[in-house]
Design an enzyme around this catalytic site. Structure first.
Site, mmCIF file in Angstrom:
data_model
loop_
_atom_site.group_PDB
_atom_site.id
_atom_site.type_symbol
_atom_site.label_atom_id
_atom_site.label_comp_id
_atom_site.label_asym_id
_atom_site.label_seq_id
_atom_site.Cartn_x
_atom_site.Cartn_y
_atom_site.Cartn_z
ATOM 1 N N ASN A 37 0.819 -1.208 0.000
ATOM 2 C CA ASN A 37 0.000 0.000 0.000
ATOM 3 C C ASN A 37 0.857 1.265 0.000
ATOM 4 O O ASN A 37 1.638 1.508 0.913
ATOM 5 C CB ASN A 37 -0.908 -0.014 1.231
ATOM 6 C CG ASN A 37 -2.020 0.998 1.147
ATOM 7 O OD1 ASN A 37 -1.979 1.932 0.343
ATOM 8 N ND2 ASN A 37 -3.025 0.834 1.990
ATOM 9 N N HIS A 122 -15.007 -4.796 11.145
ATOM 10 C CA HIS A 122 -14.563 -3.489 11.608
ATOM 11 C C HIS A 122 -15.762 -2.599 11.913
ATOM 12 O O HIS A 122 -16.592 -2.342 11.028
ATOM 13 C CB HIS A 122 -13.696 -2.815 10.555
ATOM 14 C CG HIS A 122 -12.422 -3.534 10.284
ATOM 15 N ND1 HIS A 122 -11.522 -3.111 9.348
ATOM 16 C CD2 HIS A 122 -11.881 -4.661 10.834
ATOM 17 C CE1 HIS A 122 -10.473 -3.937 9.326
ATOM 18 N NE2 HIS A 122 -10.696 -4.890 10.216
ATOM 19 N N ARG A 147 -13.793 -5.503 15.687
ATOM 20 C CA ARG A 147 -12.773 -4.525 16.045
ATOM 21 C C ARG A 147 -13.445 -3.176 16.229
ATOM 22 O O ARG A 147 -14.219 -2.739 15.380
ATOM 23 C CB ARG A 147 -11.707 -4.421 14.962
ATOM 24 C CG ARG A 147 -10.495 -3.607 15.392
ATOM 25 C CD ARG A 147 -9.528 -3.349 14.249
ATOM 26 N NE ARG A 147 -9.989 -2.252 13.406
ATOM 27 C CZ ARG A 147 -9.219 -1.649 12.492
ATOM 28 N NH1 ARG A 147 -7.980 -2.053 12.287
ATOM 29 N NH2 ARG A 147 -9.703 -0.660 11.760
ATOM 30 N N TYR A 159 -7.540 8.096 11.674
ATOM 31 C CA TYR A 159 -7.327 6.998 10.734
ATOM 32 C C TYR A 159 -8.071 5.751 11.200
ATOM 33 O O TYR A 159 -8.038 5.381 12.372
ATOM 34 C CB TYR A 159 -5.827 6.704 10.618
ATOM 35 C CG TYR A 159 -5.515 5.491 9.780
ATOM 36 C CD1 TYR A 159 -5.792 5.479 8.412
ATOM 37 C CD2 TYR A 159 -4.949 4.356 10.340
ATOM 38 C CE1 TYR A 159 -5.507 4.370 7.632
ATOM 39 C CE2 TYR A 159 -4.666 3.243 9.576
ATOM 40 C CZ TYR A 159 -4.950 3.263 8.219
ATOM 41 O OH TYR A 159 -4.678 2.160 7.461
ATOM 42 N N ASP A 213 -7.224 -1.553 17.714
ATOM 43 C CA ASP A 213 -5.946 -1.296 17.053
ATOM 44 C C ASP A 213 -5.436 0.079 17.472
ATOM 45 O O ASP A 213 -6.095 1.092 17.226
ATOM 46 C CB ASP A 213 -6.149 -1.355 15.529
ATOM 47 C CG ASP A 213 -4.845 -1.312 14.750
ATOM 48 O OD1 ASP A 213 -3.800 -1.005 15.348
ATOM 49 O OD2 ASP A 213 -4.881 -1.575 13.534
ATOM 50 N N HIS A 215 -2.636 1.343 16.253
ATOM 51 C CA HIS A 215 -1.920 1.898 15.096
ATOM 52 C C HIS A 215 -0.558 2.475 15.462
ATOM 53 O O HIS A 215 -0.140 3.502 14.918
ATOM 54 C CB HIS A 215 -2.786 2.947 14.394
ATOM 55 C CG HIS A 215 -3.951 2.366 13.670
ATOM 56 N ND1 HIS A 215 -5.256 2.716 13.948
ATOM 57 C CD2 HIS A 215 -4.026 1.435 12.682
ATOM 58 C CE1 HIS A 215 -6.075 2.035 13.166
ATOM 59 N NE2 HIS A 215 -5.352 1.249 12.392
ATOM 60 N N GLU A 239 -4.032 -4.397 19.597
ATOM 61 C CA GLU A 239 -3.117 -4.531 18.469
ATOM 62 C C GLU A 239 -2.252 -3.295 18.281
ATOM 63 O O GLU A 239 -2.728 -2.161 18.428
ATOM 64 C CB GLU A 239 -3.948 -4.772 17.198
ATOM 65 C CG GLU A 239 -3.155 -4.827 15.915
ATOM 66 C CD GLU A 239 -4.050 -4.849 14.694
ATOM 67 O OE1 GLU A 239 -3.527 -4.670 13.577
ATOM 68 O OE2 GLU A 239 -5.273 -5.046 14.842
ATOM 69 N N GLU A 265 1.827 -6.542 11.622
ATOM 70 C CA GLU A 265 1.386 -6.326 10.248
ATOM 71 C C GLU A 265 2.422 -5.563 9.425
ATOM 72 O O GLU A 265 2.411 -5.640 8.194
ATOM 73 C CB GLU A 265 0.039 -5.600 10.205
ATOM 74 C CG GLU A 265 0.056 -4.153 10.628
ATOM 75 C CD GLU A 265 -1.329 -3.530 10.563
ATOM 76 O OE1 GLU A 265 -1.491 -2.544 9.841
ATOM 77 O OE2 GLU A 265 -2.241 -4.040 11.239
ATOM 78 N N ARG A 286 0.637 -10.917 13.400
ATOM 79 C CA ARG A 286 -0.291 -10.227 12.505
ATOM 80 C C ARG A 286 0.191 -10.133 11.062
ATOM 81 O O ARG A 286 -0.421 -9.434 10.254
ATOM 82 C CB ARG A 286 -0.538 -8.823 13.050
ATOM 83 C CG ARG A 286 -1.364 -8.784 14.305
ATOM 84 C CD ARG A 286 -2.831 -8.933 13.988
ATOM 85 N NE ARG A 286 -3.336 -7.736 13.314
ATOM 86 C CZ ARG A 286 -4.105 -7.745 12.233
ATOM 87 N NH1 ARG A 286 -4.450 -8.881 11.657
ATOM 88 N NH2 ARG A 286 -4.530 -6.612 11.705
ATOM 89 N N HIS A 315 -3.216 -10.502 8.900
ATOM 90 C CA HIS A 315 -3.651 -9.186 8.439
ATOM 91 C C HIS A 315 -4.534 -9.343 7.203
ATOM 92 O O HIS A 315 -4.165 -10.030 6.249
ATOM 93 C CB HIS A 315 -2.390 -8.382 8.100
ATOM 94 C CG HIS A 315 -2.607 -6.924 7.889
ATOM 95 N ND1 HIS A 315 -3.467 -6.158 8.643
ATOM 96 C CD2 HIS A 315 -2.037 -6.055 6.996
ATOM 97 C CE1 HIS A 315 -3.419 -4.907 8.248
ATOM 98 N NE2 HIS A 315 -2.571 -4.816 7.237
ATOM 99 N N ASP A 319 -6.502 -3.596 1.256
ATOM 100 C CA ASP A 319 -5.382 -3.495 0.318
ATOM 101 C C ASP A 319 -4.614 -4.804 0.192
ATOM 102 O O ASP A 319 -3.615 -4.850 -0.533
ATOM 103 C CB ASP A 319 -4.439 -2.360 0.716
ATOM 104 C CG ASP A 319 -3.916 -2.480 2.127
ATOM 105 O OD1 ASP A 319 -4.686 -2.215 3.059
ATOM 106 O OD2 ASP A 319 -2.732 -2.823 2.307
ATOM 107 N N GLU A 342 -8.616 -11.395 10.205
ATOM 108 C CA GLU A 342 -9.206 -10.108 9.828
ATOM 109 C C GLU A 342 -9.837 -10.254 8.445
ATOM 110 O O GLU A 342 -9.235 -10.811 7.530
ATOM 111 C CB GLU A 342 -8.134 -9.024 9.801
ATOM 112 C CG GLU A 342 -8.676 -7.650 9.430
ATOM 113 C CD GLU A 342 -7.608 -6.573 9.448
ATOM 114 O OE1 GLU A 342 -7.966 -5.386 9.455
ATOM 115 O OE2 GLU A 342 -6.409 -6.925 9.439
ATOM 116 N N TRP A 405 4.146 6.180 14.136
ATOM 117 C CA TRP A 405 3.006 5.250 14.294
ATOM 118 C C TRP A 405 3.171 4.033 13.438
ATOM 119 O O TRP A 405 3.666 3.812 12.518
ATOM 120 C CB TRP A 405 1.678 5.944 13.977
ATOM 121 C CG TRP A 405 1.401 6.248 12.573
ATOM 122 C CD1 TRP A 405 2.247 6.806 11.648
ATOM 123 C CD2 TRP A 405 0.178 6.048 11.880
ATOM 124 N NE1 TRP A 405 1.634 6.978 10.456
ATOM 125 C CE2 TRP A 405 0.349 6.522 10.558
ATOM 126 C CE3 TRP A 405 -1.054 5.523 12.250
ATOM 127 C CZ2 TRP A 405 -0.668 6.479 9.617
ATOM 128 C CZ3 TRP A 405 -2.049 5.489 11.308
ATOM 129 C CH2 TRP A 405 -1.853 5.968 10.005
#
Length: 405
Positions: A37, A122, A147, A159, A213, A215, A239, A265, A286, A315, A319, A342, A405
């Site tokens: 991504n 999600h 989540r 985000y 999460d 992040h 996470e 991830e 992940r 993960h 994407d 996920e 992050w």
């Protein structure tokens, strides 16, 4: 089965994907996901300019040997671009081998260890009422684990919550788009998130598995505080609470909370996990098939995780193409130490290009019984959706400092 072609296709049906399509002299084809991504073209060039020329004439059946050849032979090992390219080759070769055997991939991985892979959906909202409404929608879709992400009071966007974070943040003088820059306030977040989970538990009860999460936004002591504050709400996992590069950070978090921890991830190799597994600092790994060396690379990781009592949490964002998702579901069904998967539904545009045959019902994903991965990749449809540059957002603190992050 000699390889006669290895074609890289970049397409943008709703979002950008990189797909490798390998063809053998027997007429079999296999596909692998190489999407990274925001850096898709780097992987596409790596495949076209450096990997594809090396594959011509190789035996498609020698999967492990080819994996090691591409991993060790480049001298420059690991890294997200290299490992996404290796993943695409590896997954495509597994697809071919399973087709040649006339079996779904999971059968070649040892057969099924369960009837399906439990997934989580999600749920998000700008405030608590919107979060609760979103949880209801996710449960109505059939998910049995959720989540939870929430906006933060005082912040315009967060985000994972607000679609505006996917928008470009203007353009450079040459006209190239820039990533959206998002403002972040850690103290406000730490005050707000426990209230969100308190409301979700009050509404939906104690049995619904809930995940969150972070992040990578928190320092180790902040992550420890959050894990401790969330203990009353019995999370399935917390996470990416702190940046993943420093394993010592997880030691501090682990010392202060019993909330299960998931991370990985952004990792691309089994070697990234080192002390996280040997010291039992995490509960779930992940990494994605697409980013960690393919089916072979992720199987190596999951076997090591099993030895140290950790489970899978592969993960699965939007994407990751349906090719990468299909490979994950076959692994989910086969490995002993499965945890949860996920699952983000792909857009109708994406499904015009990729036609997967895995199924979702009763909160679980099940792989196809067709030979191979069970994904039809339509090259002609892919050509109708050109690549357009797009990036994940950049995170800044209130004072303008670029945030880790």
């Amino acid at each position: 089965m000699k390889i006669i072609a290895a074609d890289t296709v970049v397409t943008g049906p709703g979002r950008n994907f990189v797909t490798l399509r390998i063809t053998t002299e027997d007429g079999l084809t296999g596909v692998g996901d190489a999407t990274l991504n925001g850096r898709e073209l780097a992987v596409a060039s790596y495949l076209r300019d450096h990997v594809a020329p090396l594959l011509a004439g190789r035996d498609a059946g020698r999967i492990e040997d080819t994996w090691q050849y591409l991993y060790r032979g480049a001298y420059w090992r690991r890294g997200p671009v290299t490992m996404a390219a290796v993943a695409a080759v590896d997954t495509a070769l597994w697809d071919i081998k399973a087709k040649a055997a006339g079996m779904p991939l999971y059968q070649l991985l040892g057969g099924a260890s369960r009837v399906g892979a439990l997934t989580y959906g999600h749920a998000s909202g700008r405030d608590i009422p919107e979060v609760l409404d979103s949880v209801r929608e996710v449960l109505a879709q059939g998910f049995r684990a959720v989540r939870i992400q929430s906006g933060v009071p005082g912040l315009a966007s967060v985000y994972g919550v607000d679609d505006a974070t996917r928008a470009a943040g203007g353009t450079a003088p040459n006209g190239h788009p820039r990533p959206h820059e998002e403002t972040w306030d850690t103290p406000a977040y730490l005050r707000h998130i426990p209230r969100v989970f308190e409301a979700v538990r009050a509404e939906f009860g104690p049995e619904l598995p809930l995940l969150h999460d972070g992040h990578h936004r928190l320092t180790p002591i902040q992550a420890a505080r959050l894990g401790k504050d969330l203990e009353p709400y019995d999370l399935f996992w917390l996470e990416d609470a702190t940046p993943a590069e420093d394993p010592s950070a997880l030691r501090l978090v682990r010392q202060h909370t019993t909330t299960p921890l998931a991370i990985g991830e952004v990792f691309n190799s089994v070697h990234d996990y080192g002390p996280l597994l040997t010291e039992r600092l995490i509960d779930y790994v992940r990494s994605a098939v697409t980013h960690a060396g393919g089916v072979s690379g992720l199987r190596k990781l999951l076997d090591l995780a099993a030895v140290h009592g950790a489970k899978s949490g592969i993960h699965g964002p939007a994407d990751i193409s349906p090719v990468g998702m299909a490979a994950a579901v076959h692994l989910d069904l086969a490995v002993h130490n499965f945890g949860i998967q996920e699952y983000t539904r792909h857009t109708d545009e994406t499904l015009e290009v990729f036609r997967p045959s895995y199924t979702f019902a009763d909160g679980m994903l099940r792989p196809s019984e067709l030979p191979g991965l069970g994904v039809d990749f339509d090259v002609e449809a892919a050509a109708r959706f050109p690549y357009e540059p797009a990036y994940l957002p950049v995170n800044r603190l209130l004072d303008g400092t670029l945030h880790d992050w």
